[in-house]
Design a protein around this motif. Structure first.
Motif, PDB file in Angstrom:
ATOM      1  N   MET A 177      37.436  53.122  34.587  1.00  0.00           N
ATOM      2  CA  MET A 177      36.107  52.680  34.271  1.00  0.00           C
ATOM      3  C   MET A 177      35.430  53.292  35.725  1.00  0.00           C
ATOM      4  O   MET A 177      34.329  53.244  35.407  1.00  0.00           O
ATOM      5  N   ARG A 178      36.049  52.837  36.320  1.00  0.00           N
ATOM      6  CA  ARG A 178      35.578  53.069  38.365  1.00  0.00           C
ATOM      7  C   ARG A 178      34.754  54.173  38.145  1.00  0.00           C
ATOM      8  O   ARG A 178      33.782  54.201  38.910  1.00  0.00           O
ATOM      9  N   SER A 179      35.758  55.044  37.691  1.00  0.00           N
ATOM     10  CA  SER A 179      34.765  56.606  37.380  1.00  0.00           C
ATOM     11  C   SER A 179      33.481  57.192  36.614  1.00  0.00           C
ATOM     12  O   SER A 179      33.335  57.941  35.992  1.00  0.00           O
ATOM     13  N   GLY A 180      33.551  55.313  35.417  1.00  0.00           N
ATOM     14  CA  GLY A 180      32.543  55.379  34.661  1.00  0.00           C
ATOM     15  C   GLY A 180      32.568  55.605  33.442  1.00  0.00           C
ATOM     16  O   GLY A 180      32.032  56.583  32.845  1.00  0.00           O
ATOM     17  N   ILE A 181      34.344  55.857  32.870  1.00  0.00           N
ATOM     18  CA  ILE A 181      34.713  56.011  31.693  1.00  0.00           C
ATOM     19  C   ILE A 181      34.641  55.460  30.725  1.00  0.00           C
ATOM     20  O   ILE A 181      36.215  54.105  31.507  1.00  0.00           O
ATOM     21  N   TYR A 182      34.270  54.196  30.309  1.00  0.00           N
ATOM     22  CA  TYR A 182      33.946  53.015  29.098  1.00  0.00           C
ATOM     23  C   TYR A 182      34.670  53.222  27.840  1.00  0.00           C
ATOM     24  O   TYR A 182      35.783  54.390  28.207  1.00  0.00           O
ATOM     25  N   PRO A 183      35.327  52.522  27.773  1.00  0.00           N
ATOM     26  CA  PRO A 183      36.043  51.960  26.301  1.00  0.00           C
ATOM     27  C   PRO A 183      35.137  52.735  24.988  1.00  0.00           C
ATOM     28  O   PRO A 183      33.366  52.608  25.071  1.00  0.00           O
ATOM     29  N   PRO A 184      35.513  53.310  24.677  1.00  0.00           N
ATOM     30  CA  PRO A 184      37.625  53.233  23.751  1.00  0.00           C
ATOM     31  C   PRO A 184      38.217  53.799  25.302  1.00  0.00           C
ATOM     32  O   PRO A 184      39.020  53.855  25.461  1.00  0.00           O
ATOM     33  N   GLN A 185      37.745  54.814  25.230  1.00  0.00           N
ATOM     34  CA  GLN A 185      38.232  56.183  26.129  1.00  0.00           C
ATOM     35  C   GLN A 185      38.945  55.739  27.098  1.00  0.00           C
ATOM     36  O   GLN A 185      39.652  56.226  27.785  1.00  0.00           O
ATOM     37  N   SER A 186      38.872  54.815  28.271  1.00  0.00           N
ATOM     38  CA  SER A 186      39.389  53.792  28.854  1.00  0.00           C
ATOM     39  C   SER A 186      40.870  53.608  29.116  1.00  0.00           C
ATOM     40  O   SER A 186      41.686  53.461  29.345  1.00  0.00           O
ATOM     41  N   GLY A 187      40.929  53.323  26.893  1.00  0.00           N
ATOM     42  CA  GLY A 187      42.301  52.261  27.047  1.00  0.00           C
ATOM     43  C   GLY A 187      42.748  53.430  26.265  1.00  0.00           C
ATOM     44  O   GLY A 187      44.004  53.440  26.273  1.00  0.00           O
ATOM     45  N   TYR A 188      42.383  54.577  26.144  1.00  0.00           N
ATOM     46  CA  TYR A 188      43.168  55.636  25.158  1.00  0.00           C
ATOM     47  C   TYR A 188      43.541  57.156  25.839  1.00  0.00           C
ATOM     48  O   TYR A 188      44.260  57.551  25.935  1.00  0.00           O
ATOM     49  N   LEU A 189      42.170  57.223  26.776  1.00  0.00           N
ATOM     50  CA  LEU A 189      42.304  58.836  27.850  1.00  0.00           C
ATOM     51  C   LEU A 189      43.770  59.244  28.454  1.00  0.00           C
ATOM     52  O   LEU A 189      43.568  58.026  29.465  1.00  0.00           O
ATOM     53  N   VAL A 190      44.347  59.852  28.541  1.00  0.00           N
ATOM     54  CA  VAL A 190      45.655  59.807  29.176  1.00  0.00           C
ATOM     55  C   VAL A 190      46.012  58.801  29.669  1.00  0.00           C
ATOM     56  O   VAL A 190      46.391  58.588  31.248  1.00  0.00           O
TER      57      VAL A 190
END
Length: 470
Positions: free
Chosen positions: A248-261
């Protein structure tokens, strides 16, 4: 080749707790920035990533082994990561820290690239991606005649919920990360604090962030609102939440923040912070489930989110029902039967049905789920089922069972303690639990480092009353 779960289980089984401790963590270092630096070093890929004593219980924990075993349990071929484990421990033993940094990065690369295993049991169950999909197969109770009690009674239930949770978390942080048999060897049956209680941990941190978002927007909050509060208020986290914060600090918000790598996406973290979702929706299980889904997808996925939904529904129904066994059975029906998570609840319940004691039931579950990291939601949620089944409406008995089950028992004692408190009220909580807390909650949430439990309960009650009619 020795697999990650075997390395992990060996470490877990060999850990022995220390009795008669009176030491307290010097949390004041947190305010000086020293603790943040220690936490940062632990989370980065150094020795602490493979084995580091937990702050309070002193149990060893390996976030690397947990990551690998969790991906394996989700049906991925982690052979390449498994091959690196002995090399990493060799590097630690020989103090080759530069090599260790590279090995750690290679482990996460191997996990990110791990292929699915066709025919793995995990893929025979439905993967739940959205709340709408979940609703199609959930059986949620409805209480159309429920009305909020007067403010005084509502406050008492909310206050008891927070007390029940904070007590449960404090009980658990002192003994988390140990196998049940080790706890029995050292303590016998735990029925109270084994050391002076401390309230500063990561369990309640994220609930305070959600509460702040709710105070502003009520039931209309979405995952991005919760994510914003995490980024603003929470300086650091562990496992799934740490990955999500970094995203999220890099701008990747839910749902990707929870799933991605995020190899930790089905661990206990979402379930541990579920109680606030149920508390903000008393007697409205569907709404509690929706809040839990919005919160869970910030850092988790599929079964990790379903575990949060389960605990949130438990708390919500505790405001209406008068029997915790009834709440348990209804909360189980709120989980889709075609999910793998449901099979965990079902196995635990059936273990209770055929066992004379909670110890017998837990032994069955402990063996069944021994290849899961002790921070994973499966063994922990199984312990919750057993605790409620055998404790009935006895708060102290429920806490005792959860403590004796071991695993991540501050993350189970918290939400289950909240449900019991909400149902029973403050009068049911023994002073031996409440008085040592001195009505104080310490956190590392920015602007909320110290507050009274009473004021937190007032704030929560006011938020419910403000938004209830929406």
């Amino acid at each position: 080749m020795k697999q990650a779960w075997e390395w992990d289980y060996e470490m877990f089984s060999g850990a022995v707790p220390v009795k008669d401790r009176t030491d307290l963590i010097q949390w004041d270092n947190l305010l000086e920035g020293k603790f943040l630096e220690e936490a940062r070093q632990m989370l980065e890929s150094g020795k602490g990533a493979w084995t580091k004593p937990l702050p309070e219980s002193k149990a060893p924990y390996s976030k690397m082994l947990g990551a690998i075993s969790s991906m394996a349990n989700m049906g991925y071929d982690v052979t390449e990561a498994d091959k690196l484990i002995p090399l990493a421990f060799d590097a630690i033993r020989e103090d080759r820290l530069i090599d260790l940094q590279v090995l750690n990065a290679r482990v996460f690369k191997a996990l990110a690239e791990a292929p699915k295993i066709e025919g793995h049991p995990y893929w025979s169950y439905v993967v739940y991606e959205s709340f709408e999909q979940y609703l199609q197969n959930a059986q949620l109770c409805d209480y159309p005649d429920y009305r909020l009690p007067g403010r005084e009674e509502l406050f008492d239930r909310v206050h008891a919920g927070w007390l029940g949770e904070i007590i449960g978390s404090a009980l658990g942080t002192a003994v988390e990360g140990f196998k049940s048999s080790r706890l029995w060897e050292v303590f016998g049956e735990i029925d109270g604090y084994v050391k002076p209680p401390e309230t500063l941990n990561d369990d309640i941190t994220f609930e305070l962030a959600l509460l702040e978002a709710f105070r502003e927007k009520g039931y209309a909050i979405d995952s991005d609102d919760i994510a914003d509060k995490w980024v603003g208020l929470i300086p650091f986290a562990y496992t799934a939440e740490e990955v999500a914060l970094r995203h999220m600090r890099s701008g990747i918000y839910p749902p990707q923040s929870g799933y991605l790598v995020n190899p930790y996406r089905e661990m206990i973290g979402a379930a541990m912070r579920a109680a606030i979702c149920g508390a903000l929706a008393p007697g409205r299980p569907r709404l509690a489930a929706e809040l839990a889904w919005k919160d869970g997808r910030v850092s988790h996925h599929n079964n990790g989110i379903l575990a949060e939904v389960f605990n949130a529904v438990l708390v919500s129904m505790a405001y209406v029902e008068t029997d915790m066994r009834t709440v348990l059975e209804k909360a189980m029906r709120a989980i889709p039967m075609d999910s793998e998570f449901y099979t965990v609840l079902e196995f635990a319940f059936e273990a209770c049905e055929k066992s004379a004691t909670y110890r017998e039931a837990w032994e069955l579950c402990e063996e069944k789920y021994k290849h899961y990291n002790w921070v994973h939601c499966y063994p922990n949620m199984a312990s919750e089922v057993i605790a409620i089944y055998f404790a009935g409406n006895d708060y102290q008995k429920a806490m005792s069972i959860l403590m004796m089950s071991g695993q991540d028992n501050d993350c189970t004692g918290g939400p289950i303690g909240h449900a019991y408190g909400a149902m029973l009220g403050t009068a049911a909580l023994d002073k031996k639990f409440t008085e040592p807390l001195e009505d104080r909650l310490d956190t590392y949430v920015r602007t909320m480092e110290t507050q009274s439990i009473t004021s937190l309960s007032e704030k929560t009650t006011d938020a419910i009353l403000k938004h209830w009619q929406e």
